[in-house]
Write a protein that holds these residues in place. Structure first.
Motif, mmCIF file in Angstrom:
data_model
loop_
_atom_site.group_PDB
_atom_site.id
_atom_site.type_symbol
_atom_site.label_atom_id
_atom_site.label_comp_id
_atom_site.label_asym_id
_atom_site.label_seq_id
_atom_site.Cartn_x
_atom_site.Cartn_y
_atom_site.Cartn_z
ATOM 1 N N ARG A 1 7.448 -4.207 9.329
ATOM 2 C CA ARG A 1 7.420 -2.976 8.539
ATOM 3 C C ARG A 1 6.021 -2.653 7.996
ATOM 4 O O ARG A 1 5.841 -1.668 7.270
ATOM 5 C CB ARG A 1 8.422 -3.069 7.386
ATOM 6 N N MET A 2 5.045 -3.461 8.344
ATOM 7 C CA MET A 2 3.670 -3.186 7.912
ATOM 8 C C MET A 2 3.128 -1.965 8.634
ATOM 9 O O MET A 2 3.358 -1.780 9.839
ATOM 10 C CB MET A 2 2.784 -4.387 8.227
ATOM 11 N N PRO A 3 2.398 -1.078 7.928
ATOM 12 C CA PRO A 3 1.787 0.065 8.613
ATOM 13 C C PRO A 3 0.674 -0.399 9.548
ATOM 14 O O PRO A 3 -0.068 -1.331 9.229
ATOM 15 C CB PRO A 3 1.233 0.910 7.465
ATOM 16 N N SER A 4 0.558 0.251 10.684
ATOM 17 C CA SER A 4 -0.488 -0.098 11.648
ATOM 18 C C SER A 4 -1.864 0.350 11.178
ATOM 19 O O SER A 4 -2.875 -0.289 11.477
ATOM 20 C CB SER A 4 -0.176 0.539 13.006
ATOM 21 N N TYR A 5 -1.896 1.464 10.451
ATOM 22 C CA TYR A 5 -3.154 2.025 9.955
ATOM 23 C C TYR A 5 -3.102 2.189 8.441
ATOM 24 O O TYR A 5 -2.047 2.508 7.877
ATOM 25 C CB TYR A 5 -3.391 3.418 10.524
ATOM 26 N N LEU A 6 -4.252 2.039 7.809
ATOM 27 C CA LEU A 6 -4.481 2.485 6.435
ATOM 28 C C LEU A 6 -5.617 3.489 6.481
ATOM 29 O O LEU A 6 -6.624 3.269 7.169
ATOM 30 C CB LEU A 6 -4.869 1.321 5.526
ATOM 31 N N GLY B 1 -8.180 1.034 7.962
ATOM 32 C CA GLY B 1 -7.742 -0.337 8.176
ATOM 33 C C GLY B 1 -6.862 -0.418 9.408
ATOM 34 O O GLY B 1 -5.949 0.386 9.576
ATOM 35 N N HIS B 2 -7.141 -1.387 10.271
ATOM 36 C CA HIS B 2 -6.381 -1.585 11.506
ATOM 37 C C HIS B 2 -5.617 -2.901 11.411
ATOM 38 O O HIS B 2 -6.227 -3.972 11.279
ATOM 39 C CB HIS B 2 -7.329 -1.660 12.712
ATOM 40 N N LEU B 3 -4.305 -2.857 11.467
ATOM 41 C CA LEU B 3 -3.510 -4.078 11.429
ATOM 42 C C LEU B 3 -3.710 -4.843 12.738
ATOM 43 O O LEU B 3 -3.505 -4.296 13.822
ATOM 44 C CB LEU B 3 -2.029 -3.749 11.229
#
Length: 297
Positions: A110-115, A169-171
């Motif tokens: 459930r973490m976002p791929s981008y910030l 931010g890139h996961l």
């Protein structure tokens, strides 16, 4: 991709993201006047929303591909107290990273791929640059590789000299694509001072601008008492709230919806000054993609 709009204000991030083909699925904003304008402009009926980033239950946060946020700059801005992350408002950055840590421990999928993060230029140097480094270290520890660029709104189609630092931010492991550097989209223009007023107070408030040049960086204008001033034929006048919305890239229909919903001019000035420039967000959002192989995984 699905977007969660944090510290949403009146939705400058949302307009830019949606123009690039992304879909907003939720928003967070604590100011009651900004919420009123956001609801009028975007009509987010049925969407998840919350008013305070500090009291969100991480299990309630809807799954999104991108989180956007321009966390409060009052403790970072040159005009502020320069406390940086030691201040009460700007330290809300860590309220967001707390949610990310909790979601990572609960369900990493459930973490976002981008910030996509925005703040004032002084974020690069406040507290000797250590706060900017701390922000990147915090995101790195959570699992995000960061890139950043200082962008000026005047280079993206609006006549406003507004420098802001943007962090993407890139996961790790999600196949996200590099965004920066962005190239200038419009021709160089110069700020044209038409004169000065003999008034007490800061020099910036007394400047009168040529409407054919660049406007200064919009601020909250203290609720409408420090609006930029321009020449208009043989007279001097202040910019209207509509013009301030335009300087941030908002279409007139968005301003009309907020105004018709009963929002006062003083709040409209403040909301324009607090917003991000829609044009800049659009150019960033166009580059935010996930590789097909990563989507399938």
């Amino acid at each position: 991709m699905r977007v969660l709009d944090l510290f949403s204000g009146i939705g400058g991030f949302r307009l830019g993201m949606e123009a690039a083909g992304h879909q907003a699925i939720g928003w967070v904003e604590i100011d009651k006047h900004a919420r009123k304008s956001y609801e009028a402009i975007h009509q987010p009926e049925g969407e998840w929303t919350h008013d305070d980033i500090r009291t969100i239950d991480y299990r309630d946060v809807p799954r999104a591909d991108i989180w956007t946020f321009g966390f409060p700059c009052q403790d970072i801005s040159v005009a502020g107290n320069q406390a940086g992350f030691g201040g009460e408002r700007s330290s809300l950055f860590f309220a967001v990273t707390k949610l990310l840590r909790q979601i990572k421990a609960w369900n990493p999928k459930r973490m976002p791929s981008y910030l996509l993060i925005e703040n004032v230029k002084n974020f690069l140097s406040v507290n000797g640059g250590w706060d900017f480094l701390l922000a990147q270290a915090e995101l790195d520890e959570i699992g995000y590789d960061c890139e950043w660029q200082l962008l000026n709104s005047k280079d993206f189609g609006v006549p406003q000299n507004r420098e802001r630092v943007f962090i993407v931010g890139h996961l790790r492991g999600r196949g996200t694509r590099k965004v920066f550097p962005l190239e200038r989209q419009s021709r160089e223009a110069h700020c044209k001072l038409a004169g000065r007023l003999a008034l007490p107070g800061k020099d910036q408030w007394n400047r009168v601008y040529d409407p054919k040049g660049l406007g200064p960086t919009l601020t909250t204008m203290q609720g409408g008492r420090q609006e930029p001033k321009v020449t208009d034929g043989y007279r001097i006048r202040k910019l209207t709230p509509r013009e301030c919305f335009r300087l941030q890239g908002f279409p007139d229909w968005a301003f009309d919806r907020a105004k018709e919903n009963g929002v006062s001019d003083s709040q409209l000035y403040k909301q324009a000054g607090n917003s991000v420039t829609v044009n800049v967000i659009y150019e960033i959002a166009k580059r935010m993609q996930i590789e097909e192989t990563a989507k399938e995984a």
